[in-house]
Write a protein that holds these residues in place. Structure first.
Motif, mmCIF file in Angstrom:
data_model
loop_
_atom_site.group_PDB
_atom_site.id
_atom_site.type_symbol
_atom_site.label_atom_id
_atom_site.label_comp_id
_atom_site.label_asym_id
_atom_site.label_seq_id
_atom_site.Cartn_x
_atom_site.Cartn_y
_atom_site.Cartn_z
ATOM 1 N N VAL A 495 0.841 -1.204 0.000
ATOM 2 C CA VAL A 495 0.000 0.000 0.000
ATOM 3 C C VAL A 495 0.872 1.249 0.000
ATOM 4 O O VAL A 495 0.618 2.206 -0.746
ATOM 5 C CB VAL A 495 -0.949 0.008 1.219
ATOM 6 C CG1 VAL A 495 -1.627 1.368 1.361
ATOM 7 C CG2 VAL A 495 -1.998 -1.079 1.076
ATOM 8 N N LEU A 496 1.914 1.237 0.806
ATOM 9 C CA LEU A 496 2.820 2.388 0.851
ATOM 10 C C LEU A 496 3.505 2.583 -0.494
ATOM 11 O O LEU A 496 3.668 3.729 -0.962
ATOM 12 C CB LEU A 496 3.862 2.190 1.955
ATOM 13 C CG LEU A 496 3.320 2.053 3.386
ATOM 14 C CD1 LEU A 496 4.482 1.877 4.367
ATOM 15 C CD2 LEU A 496 2.466 3.250 3.782
ATOM 16 N N GLU A 498 2.341 1.739 -3.433
ATOM 17 C CA GLU A 498 1.355 2.244 -4.397
ATOM 18 C C GLU A 498 1.174 3.750 -4.235
ATOM 19 O O GLU A 498 1.105 4.490 -5.237
ATOM 20 C CB GLU A 498 0.027 1.518 -4.185
ATOM 21 C CG GLU A 498 -1.025 1.808 -5.250
ATOM 22 C CD GLU A 498 -1.789 3.100 -4.999
ATOM 23 O OE1 GLU A 498 -2.217 3.740 -5.980
ATOM 24 O OE2 GLU A 498 -1.948 3.474 -3.814
ATOM 25 N N ILE A 499 1.134 4.227 -2.982
ATOM 26 C CA ILE A 499 0.924 5.653 -2.753
ATOM 27 C C ILE A 499 2.135 6.467 -3.217
ATOM 28 O O ILE A 499 1.995 7.471 -3.918
ATOM 29 C CB ILE A 499 0.644 5.913 -1.257
ATOM 30 C CG1 ILE A 499 -0.686 5.271 -0.854
ATOM 31 C CG2 ILE A 499 0.618 7.413 -0.955
ATOM 32 C CD1 ILE A 499 -0.946 5.319 0.636
ATOM 33 N N ARG A 502 2.330 6.476 -7.001
ATOM 34 C CA ARG A 502 1.269 7.270 -7.633
ATOM 35 C C ARG A 502 1.480 8.769 -7.446
ATOM 36 O O ARG A 502 1.260 9.549 -8.375
ATOM 37 C CB ARG A 502 -0.091 6.854 -7.047
ATOM 38 C CG ARG A 502 -1.257 7.746 -7.461
ATOM 39 C CD ARG A 502 -2.575 7.110 -7.092
ATOM 40 N NE ARG A 502 -2.618 6.651 -5.725
ATOM 41 C CZ ARG A 502 -2.955 7.443 -4.686
ATOM 42 N NH1 ARG A 502 -3.262 8.715 -4.875
ATOM 43 N NH2 ARG A 502 -2.987 6.941 -3.449
ATOM 44 N N ILE A 503 1.918 9.179 -6.261
ATOM 45 C CA ILE A 503 2.035 10.617 -5.967
ATOM 46 C C ILE A 503 3.263 11.219 -6.629
ATOM 47 O O ILE A 503 3.249 12.341 -7.134
ATOM 48 C CB ILE A 503 2.081 10.862 -4.449
ATOM 49 C CG1 ILE A 503 0.777 10.386 -3.803
ATOM 50 C CG2 ILE A 503 2.319 12.333 -4.144
ATOM 51 C CD1 ILE A 503 -0.467 11.079 -4.295
ATOM 52 N N LEU A 510 2.217 14.018 -1.027
ATOM 53 C CA LEU A 510 2.484 12.697 -0.474
ATOM 54 C C LEU A 510 2.086 12.628 0.990
ATOM 55 O O LEU A 510 1.432 11.664 1.426
ATOM 56 C CB LEU A 510 3.964 12.346 -0.633
ATOM 57 C CG LEU A 510 4.419 11.016 -0.015
ATOM 58 C CD1 LEU A 510 3.647 9.846 -0.618
ATOM 59 C CD2 LEU A 510 5.918 10.817 -0.200
ATOM 60 N N ALA A 513 -1.690 12.470 1.237
ATOM 61 C CA ALA A 513 -2.228 11.166 0.842
ATOM 62 C C ALA A 513 -2.007 10.127 1.925
ATOM 63 O O ALA A 513 -2.890 9.292 2.204
ATOM 64 C CB ALA A 513 -1.581 10.716 -0.473
ATOM 65 N N LEU A 514 -0.837 10.145 2.551
ATOM 66 C CA LEU A 514 -0.546 9.209 3.635
ATOM 67 C C LEU A 514 -1.423 9.486 4.852
ATOM 68 O O LEU A 514 -1.870 8.562 5.533
ATOM 69 C CB LEU A 514 0.930 9.282 4.002
ATOM 70 C CG LEU A 514 1.899 8.739 2.947
ATOM 71 C CD1 LEU A 514 3.332 9.160 3.269
ATOM 72 C CD2 LEU A 514 1.812 7.209 2.859
ATOM 73 N N ILE A 517 -4.895 7.806 4.581
ATOM 74 C CA ILE A 517 -5.037 6.348 4.589
ATOM 75 C C ILE A 517 -5.542 5.884 5.958
ATOM 76 O O ILE A 517 -4.883 6.070 6.976
ATOM 77 C CB ILE A 517 -3.700 5.653 4.270
ATOM 78 C CG1 ILE A 517 -3.334 5.886 2.808
ATOM 79 C CG2 ILE A 517 -3.774 4.168 4.561
ATOM 80 C CD1 ILE A 517 -4.294 5.243 1.837
#
Length: 524
Positions: A495-496, A498-499, A502-503, A510, A513-514, A517
């Motif tokens: 998951v980390l 992917e973030i 993507r960012i 970033l 976005a974190l 979650i």
């Protein structure tokens, strides 16, 4: 005004919040002065200060949303609210509110007689009360409203002295120089007289007038420091209610000067200068009773580093609060001490207090209180400082994980590199250094043997490196939230990845976005 308490509860529909706030805004039509109105609206919008909402920034979702909602209402109460928001809101809120208010006034919506004076203030004096420890500044800025006197030919300060008031903010240097308390007083003369009286003849207090430009620079910096923490900052219960009022009043102070330096600030300390200061301390009379010179030297280095890096380059500043924070909070979280250093640290700190007091001229009452505080903290230190070897980790392993001695990094680095001991595939893991780029890749290959391609391995290296450095802090915070929900370590890492993938390279995006979650999506 506490009608906005409902806003403080987490509601899912913003329109419910806005409707309640417009109902509360009817009270604005009954107030008699712009000061009362400004304080009421500041309290109202303070309900969401420091909060987080889904869908974006709280000031955009709720603040600008309230402006739009009030503009559609088209009532005298909503117009009065918009007039106040044009002054008290953020720059975007203020611009939107001003445009909406002008449109409503052109359409003939009525407004109170005092509405034209909202925010029309002039500073009449700025003062600061400082304690001799350098722990905090209490800044007092006084204001008076302008008023239109046709006989005088225009807008002047209110000669009748009506609505004169003082904004008071407390700047705490033990909390990174943040503004942690704020309030407003209409008893200006009484407030200033009391501050002068408290300082008169008291060697532990200093009260002086400062230039408005200095006050603005000091308070701008303090309010920025209060905004920076991602978690709710440790401010007083009243701070949020006065935040918007204080932010707007600071704009009435002239810019253009550096902030007055906190007490005891010196030029930045280079590594050489820090080493010289430690040598001077160890050679002083204050340190002559220390029995382990080697441990004392390393302890002195930690004391000096703390003052330089976490107290505005002030290793010589001492106070009860600073010493307690250093011994019982910062050291247990941040520094890996040897057994000898653990035993020596309280004694070295007491010696440092005597050494620094002599250099800075701290009054005798302050020295006694600080030594008493160190003595009390010494009894708590063995409990506060938990040697990481007591958790079953041997010291060689700890030294590999913490070459910088940063104890706060231990958990996230263990999470990033779970295989650090034993032999795997003929590789002696005890000989690999996770801080080394080549060894780090070997450790990650062993962690993902038979299940990973080179590109994906590179992303695992990226995440492991970020976790090692704590960059950004939200990465480990997000990982912990997901782990606490019972998710598998590898799922959390994916998951980390992917973030971050993507960012891209935008650090603010970033971090946001974190922060958002809360759980692993179903597709994972």
């Amino acid at each position: 005004m506490r009608e906005s308490e409902g806003v403080r509860r987490h509601r899912t529909d913003p329109d419910e919040v806005f409707q309640e706030m417009l109902q509360a805004a009817r009270e604005l039509l009954a107030v008699r002065t712009p000061l009362d109105a400004e304080l009421m609206v500041s309290d109202m919008i303070g309900a969401w200060w420091g909060k987080r909402v889904k869908g974006g920034d709280v000031e955009q979702v709720l603040g600008e949303g309230l402006v739009d909602y009030a503009a559609k209402a088209g009532t005298p109460a909503s117009l009065t609210l918009l007039i106040c928001l044009a002054y008290l809101g953020t720059a975007r809120q203020g611009a939107k509110a001003e445009g909406a208010a002008l449109a409503m006034m052109e359409s003939g919506v009525a407004r109170p007689g005092w509405a034209d004076r909202v925010g029309a203030v002039k500073p009449t004096g700025c003062f600061v009360s400082r304690d001799a420890y350098g722990d905090q500044d209490t800044v007092i800025c006084t204001f008076g409203y302008r008023w239109t006197d046709p006989a005088a030919g225009g807008v002047t300060p209110d000669a009748r002295n009506q609505d004169r008031h003082a904004l008071v903010l407390v700047v705490d240097y033990n909390m990174s120089g943040m503004a942690r308390d704020a309030w407003v007083s209409s008893q200006v003369d009484k407030l200033l007289e009391q501050a002068r009286a408290e300082a008169a003849g008291n060697p532990m207090l200093l009260f002086e007038e400062i230039e408005p430009q200095q006050a603005r620079a000091l308070l701008d910096s303090a309010m920025r420091a209060t905004r920076e923490p991602k978690t709710p900052p440790p401010v007083s219960d009243s701070y949020s209610a006065f935040h918007a009022f204080a932010r707007s009043r600071l704009k009435a102070l002239p810019p253009g000067r550096k902030r007055p330096a906190p007490l005891y600030v010196e030029a930045p300390y280079s590594r050489e200068r820090r080493a010289m200061l430690a040598a001077e301390f160890l050679a002083s009379d204050a340190a002559e009773h220390l029995s382990d010179p080697s441990a004392a030297s390393r302890c002195a280095d930690h004391i000096i580093d703390y003052g330089c890096e976490h107290d505005f380059s002030r290793p010589m500043r001492i106070s009860p609060t600073k010493c307690e924070t250093f011994l019982l909070d910062w050291l247990p979280r941040k520094v890996m001490l040897s057994t000898a250093e653990q035993e020596a640290m309280p004694h070295v700190l007491s010696a440092w207090v005597r050494f620094a007091a002599g250099r800075t001229g701290l009054p005798e009452p302050g020295l006694r209180e600080t030594l008493d505080a160190v003595w009390e903290a010494t009894g708590k230190f063995p409990t506060a400082y938990r040697d990481p070897t007591s958790f079953g980790l041997d010291r060689p392993l700890l030294e590999r994980l913490l070459p910088d001695g940063d104890l706060s990094a231990l958990a996230r680095r263990v999470f990033a590199f779970p295989f650090l001991q034993g032999v795997h595939g003929g590789v002696d893991l005890d000989g690999l250094d996770p801080a080394d780029e080549g060894d780090r890749r070997t450790l990650l290959r062993i962690d993902h043997v038979g299940e990973i391609d080179e590109e994906h391995l590179a992303w695992h290296e990226e995440i492991a490196g970020r976790l090692w450095d704590g960059d950004p802090p939200q990465l480990w915070e997000a990982a912990q939230r997901l782990l606490d929900l019972g998710h598998d370590r590898h799922d959390v890492l994916h998951v980390l990845i992917e973030i971050v993938e993507r960012i891209g390279g935008d650090p603010e995006e970033l971090a946001a976005a974190l922060d958002d979650i809360a759980d692993i999506p179903d597709e994972f």
